[in-house]
Design an enzyme around this catalytic site. Structure first.
Site, PDB file in Angstrom:
ATOM      1  N   GLU A  47      27.778 -13.003 -14.943  1.00 27.94           N
ATOM      2  CA  GLU A  47      28.085 -13.862 -16.086  1.00 27.94           C
ATOM      3  C   GLU A  47      27.388 -15.220 -15.949  1.00 27.94           C
ATOM      4  O   GLU A  47      26.888 -15.771 -16.939  1.00 27.94           O
ATOM      5  CB  GLU A  47      29.593 -14.054 -16.194  1.00 27.94           C
ATOM      6  CG  GLU A  47      30.354 -12.792 -16.556  1.00 27.94           C
ATOM      7  CD  GLU A  47      31.857 -12.982 -16.456  1.00 27.94           C
ATOM      8  OE1 GLU A  47      32.312 -14.150 -16.485  1.00 27.94           O
ATOM      9  OE2 GLU A  47      32.598 -11.984 -16.343  1.00 27.94           O
ATOM     10  N   TYR A  51      34.574  -7.962  -8.762  1.00 21.51           N
ATOM     11  CA  TYR A  51      34.942  -9.158  -9.521  1.00 21.51           C
ATOM     12  C   TYR A  51      33.996 -10.332  -9.233  1.00 21.51           C
ATOM     13  O   TYR A  51      33.484 -10.956 -10.177  1.00 21.51           O
ATOM     14  CB  TYR A  51      36.391  -9.533  -9.240  1.00 21.51           C
ATOM     15  CG  TYR A  51      36.881 -10.710 -10.033  1.00 21.51           C
ATOM     16  CD1 TYR A  51      36.847 -10.707 -11.426  1.00 21.51           C
ATOM     17  CD2 TYR A  51      37.371 -11.849  -9.400  1.00 21.51           C
ATOM     18  CE1 TYR A  51      37.296 -11.787 -12.164  1.00 21.51           C
ATOM     19  CE2 TYR A  51      37.815 -12.942 -10.138  1.00 21.51           C
ATOM     20  CZ  TYR A  51      37.778 -12.901 -11.513  1.00 21.51           C
ATOM     21  OH  TYR A  51      38.206 -13.989 -12.232  1.00 21.51           O
TER      22      TYR A  51
END
Length: 356
Positions: free
Chosen positions: A288, A281
């Site tokens: 991103e 994660y």
């Protein structure tokens, strides 16, 4: 003259738990009158074999029914609160009695106790459902959730396997055409994932709306705005890493939910579902962020999504300003979701240890 034993306490929203440190207790007498509990028994305590007693005046009323169970090591007492709620302390007097101390083996803060209560309620509901006359009946909601999770599992599995195979066959070249080969399926899966926000909002699943909204909105922002609207980003290797990390998490999450629809568990899958996100994660958020940073000069040059200002000012606000703000919000979202997922993991495995 009776002595006073050591007493440990903990609470839930409905109950009070007392643990009396008394070995091989006999002649146990526990009574509740109004808000006062009186205890008397014979056993081996901190000061040897003797008669022990104590009394506690509770902060708020409790029900007169009291249950106790004696083991070789202690006496466990359970009382029900008259009204459901969280007490700031156990006794009416602010100063805690010297013989009373928190039971850290059972201690939970208010939010964790509420989560535990919800889990117990869920288990009760599932038990009632299992005793239903039509044992083979699968509710519409369960069927819907199973099909949804199955479709998502198949979609993300296809993405993960396709990208893995292409990486082995084409090597580094596969990093540059990920968007063209994978994006259609990823668009479908992430558009469908928007349903998860509605599921949480309407109580179809028991999960927080905010963490779900953060994840779904964050991914769709990257997919549709950063990757989808800027052609220059299509051939960037960062697309590969973002897609690969997303799918690596989901190929464990969705089958876990599928089994959960029928109250079934596979221990290895459960461990992976609550553990694999720990490295993946944060790496996904970093990937991103890299994509956002790489897109900023492209948005500046193309003036795409620029915000026009009144003619008197004679200019516009570049979309890159929004992206800078989004970068900050992205890492705030990481912290919120990481804490949420960590609490889920801690609660899940703590509950399993207690069950064992």
């Amino acid at each position: 003259m009776p002595l006073t034993p050591l007493v440990y306490w903990a609470q839930r929203h409905d109950d009070i738990y007392l643990r009396v440190d008394l070995t091989d207790a006999q002649n146990i007498d526990v009574q509740v009158h109004e808000q006062v509990l009186q205890f008397r028994a014979q056993g081996h305590g901190a000061k040897g074999q003797n008669e022990y007693e104590f009394s506690l005046e509770f902060l708020l009323p409790v029900k007169s029914e009291v249950s106790h169970r004696s083991t070789q090591r202690q006496v466990n007492i359970t009382l029900q609160k008259e009204q459901r709620g969280w007490w700031e302390r156990l006794t009416l007097q602010e100063r805690k009695p010297v013989f009373l101390t928190p039971d850290f083996d059972r201690w939970l803060d208010e939010s964790d106790a509420e989560m535990e209560s919800r889990e117990k309620e869920d288990k009760k509901n599932m038990l009632k459902a299992s005793r239903h006359e039509e044992e083979g009946f699968v509710s519409l909601t369960t069927g819907y959730l199973f099909v949804y999770n199955l479709v998502q599992f198949l979609g993300f599995s296809w993405i993960f396997v396709n990208m893995t195979v292409r990486l082995f066959i084409f090597g580094q070249d596969s990093l540059y055409d990920t968007f063209h080969t994978i994006s259609d399926v990823m668009f479908f899966c992430q558009t469908l994932a928007s349903v998860e926000v509605l599921n949480a909002a309407f109580g179809v699943v028991r999960t927080g709306v905010i963490p779900t909204l953060i994840q779904v909105f964050g991914r769709n922002f990257i997919l549709f705005i950063i990757f989808g609207s800027v052609e220059e980003m299509h051939n960037q290797p960062v697309v590969f890493f973002v897609f690969y990390l997303w799918s690596a998490i989901e190929i464990f999450r969705y089958p876990f939910y599928m089994l959960g629809c029928f109250d079934t568990e596979w221990k290895t899958l459960t461990w992976l579902r609550y553990t694999i996100w720990i490295p993946l994660y944060p790496l996904g958020v970093v990937a991103e962020a890299v994509a956002v940073v790489q897109s900023i000069p492209i948005f500046d040059e193309a003036k795409l999504f620029s915000i026009p200002l009144p003619k008197a000012l004679g200019t516009s606000v570049s979309f890159s300003c929004v992206l800078y703000v989004y970068l900050v919000l992205m890492f705030l979202g990481l912290i919120i979701n990481f804490r949420h997922l960590h609490k889920q993991r801690k609660r899940r495995f703590r509950t399993k240890r207690k069950a064992n």
